[in-house]
Write an enzyme that holds these catalytic residues in place. Structure first.
Site, mmCIF file in Angstrom:
data_model
loop_
_atom_site.group_PDB
_atom_site.id
_atom_site.type_symbol
_atom_site.label_atom_id
_atom_site.label_comp_id
_atom_site.label_asym_id
_atom_site.label_seq_id
_atom_site.Cartn_x
_atom_site.Cartn_y
_atom_site.Cartn_z
ATOM 1 N N TYR A 93 0.838 -1.201 0.000
ATOM 2 C CA TYR A 93 0.000 0.000 0.000
ATOM 3 C C TYR A 93 0.877 1.257 0.000
ATOM 4 C CZ TYR A 93 -4.103 -2.885 1.116
ATOM 5 O OH TYR A 93 -5.109 -3.810 1.091
ATOM 6 N N LEU B 127 -18.491 -2.113 -0.412
ATOM 7 C CA LEU B 127 -19.443 -1.264 -1.135
ATOM 8 C C LEU B 127 -19.184 -1.294 -2.641
ATOM 9 C CD1 LEU B 127 -19.572 1.788 1.296
ATOM 10 C CD2 LEU B 127 -21.056 -0.235 1.230
ATOM 11 N N LEU C 113 -20.119 1.881 -5.367
ATOM 12 C CA LEU C 113 -21.411 1.826 -6.053
ATOM 13 C C LEU C 113 -22.561 1.612 -5.082
ATOM 14 C CD1 LEU C 113 -20.670 -0.203 -9.312
ATOM 15 C CD2 LEU C 113 -20.747 2.267 -8.979
ATOM 16 N N LEU C 114 -22.292 0.940 -3.962
ATOM 17 C CA LEU C 114 -23.331 0.686 -2.971
ATOM 18 C C LEU C 114 -23.355 1.754 -1.882
ATOM 19 C CD1 LEU C 114 -22.748 -3.162 -2.636
ATOM 20 C CD2 LEU C 114 -24.693 -2.054 -3.752
ATOM 21 N N SER D 75 -13.712 -4.415 -0.146
ATOM 22 C CA SER D 75 -14.610 -3.756 -1.108
ATOM 23 C C SER D 75 -16.072 -4.012 -0.758
ATOM 24 C CB SER D 75 -14.330 -4.212 -2.542
ATOM 25 O OG SER D 75 -14.972 -3.383 -3.487
ATOM 26 N N LYS E 61 -25.152 10.745 -4.997
ATOM 27 C CA LYS E 61 -23.982 11.610 -4.940
ATOM 28 C C LYS E 61 -23.680 12.243 -6.289
ATOM 29 C CE LYS E 61 -21.850 9.123 -1.069
ATOM 30 N NZ LYS E 61 -20.755 8.219 -0.658
#
Length: 328
Positions: A53, A213, A217-218, A211, A224
């Protein structure tokens, strides 16, 4: 905050896991510190990161940020159940990635240095290595556990049969083996219900969904966008996925409104109802996003709401585990 044992272990972790992938690339170091401090204020004690990361090969930018935060003291390290990962490319030479014993040992030492800690609570294999025998992997992990540098071992992005192979090999060595599996799992991506989650439950592994969401997208993407936000859904794969599934996402957001909860919290809350799930990973870029995520712990569903979610986001095949999901 609610807590749950991580798989079959005695280790208590919060029902939400703080994902740190944004620390560095998306979130400044001071803001990252603020998010981690706020997480502890909320009682959220489970932090997840990875040596790759920060996305500068070999640098471990995000681990360095967490390490400098730990170095401020105040019991920060003692309060956190720290999870990081090994597998990804950390250099240009052939042994600078994967799950060879050599790379596991060296990568662990490097992560400990960057994180400024003596121990990694949960050391996760970021991906399966088809080229490395389990005997070699477990020999390296056993060494790290014996040295006190690693307490528990987990996996990420494994297939169900990989979990079985790993655990059977560990059992033959009288080693605890895996205690968790981190996998992509959300209302729009339910493939793991076929074999990964049943295997994890069979072997006593906690499931840590990433992930949750589905790339935002969820999380209220349609609303938004209408408000001028949802930057992630404006371009690239997220925009293509939203275009493909827009009617479903619109219906989902309408249902969330009827339930009286933010779409992001409904998506997270649904995962918390799923068998075997320990803690979905949230990846806030601000303290405000972190605060909002805690609302997922207050979401409840009746059978009608769960049925409606299944209608909008059908499980794979006939639903449930294989082989019943595709056969009799």
């Amino acid at each position: 905050m609610e807590y749950i044992n991580l798989g079959r272990t005695g280790l208590s972790v919060s029902r939400l896991c703080l994902g740190t992938m944004n620390f560095g690339p998306q979130t400044t170091e001071p803001d990252s510190y603020a998010i981690m401090d706020r997480a502890l204020d909320h009682g959220l004690n489970f932090f997840d990161t990875a040596n790759v990361y920060g996305w500068q090969t070999g640098e471990g930018i995000t681990e360095q940020i967490i390490g400098r935060w730990f170095a401020q003291g105040g019991g920060r390290r003692e309060k956190v159940v720290l999870a990081t990962k090994v597998y990804g490319k950390m250099g240009d030479w052939p042994n600078d990635q994967g799950l060879s014993a050599r790379h596991i040992i060296r990568a662990c030492e490097d992560s400990l240095r960057r994180l400024r800690t003596d121990t990694i609570d949960l050391y996760q294999m970021h991906h399966v290595s088809r080229a490395t025998p389990w005997e070699e992997i477990w020999q390296a992990m056993e060494t790290l556990v014996a040295q006190g540098k690693v307490l528990y071992v987990g996996s990420s992005n494994f297939a169900g049969w990989h979990l079985a192979a790993a655990q059977e090999s560990a059992s033959r060595r009288h080693f605890l083996g895996l205690v968790s599996e981190q996998c992509i799992y959300n209302l729009m991506e339910r493939t793991v219900e076929l074999e990964v989650i049943p295997a994890a439950q069979h072997y006593g592994l906690g499931v840590i969904p990433w992930s949750p969401l589905h790339g935002g997208l969820l999380g209220g993407a349609v609303r938004k966008l209408a408000e001028g936000g949802a930057g992630r859904a404006k371009s690239g794969r997220a925009a293509d996925a939203l275009a493909e599934h827009r009617p479903t996402i619109e219906a989902y957001e309408k249902l969330c409104s009827e339930l009286g909860h933010d779409p992001a919290n409904v998506g997270l809350g649904w995962l918390l109802t799923r068998p075997g799930v320990t803690a979905p990973i949230i990846g806030p870029r601000t303290t405000e996003q972190l605060d909002a995520s805690l609302g997922a712990l207050d979401v409840t569903f009746d059978d009608a709401a769960l049925g409606r979610l299944d209608e909008l986001f059908p499980p794979v095949g006939k639903g449930g585990p294989g082989p019943e999901a595709w056969a009799w």
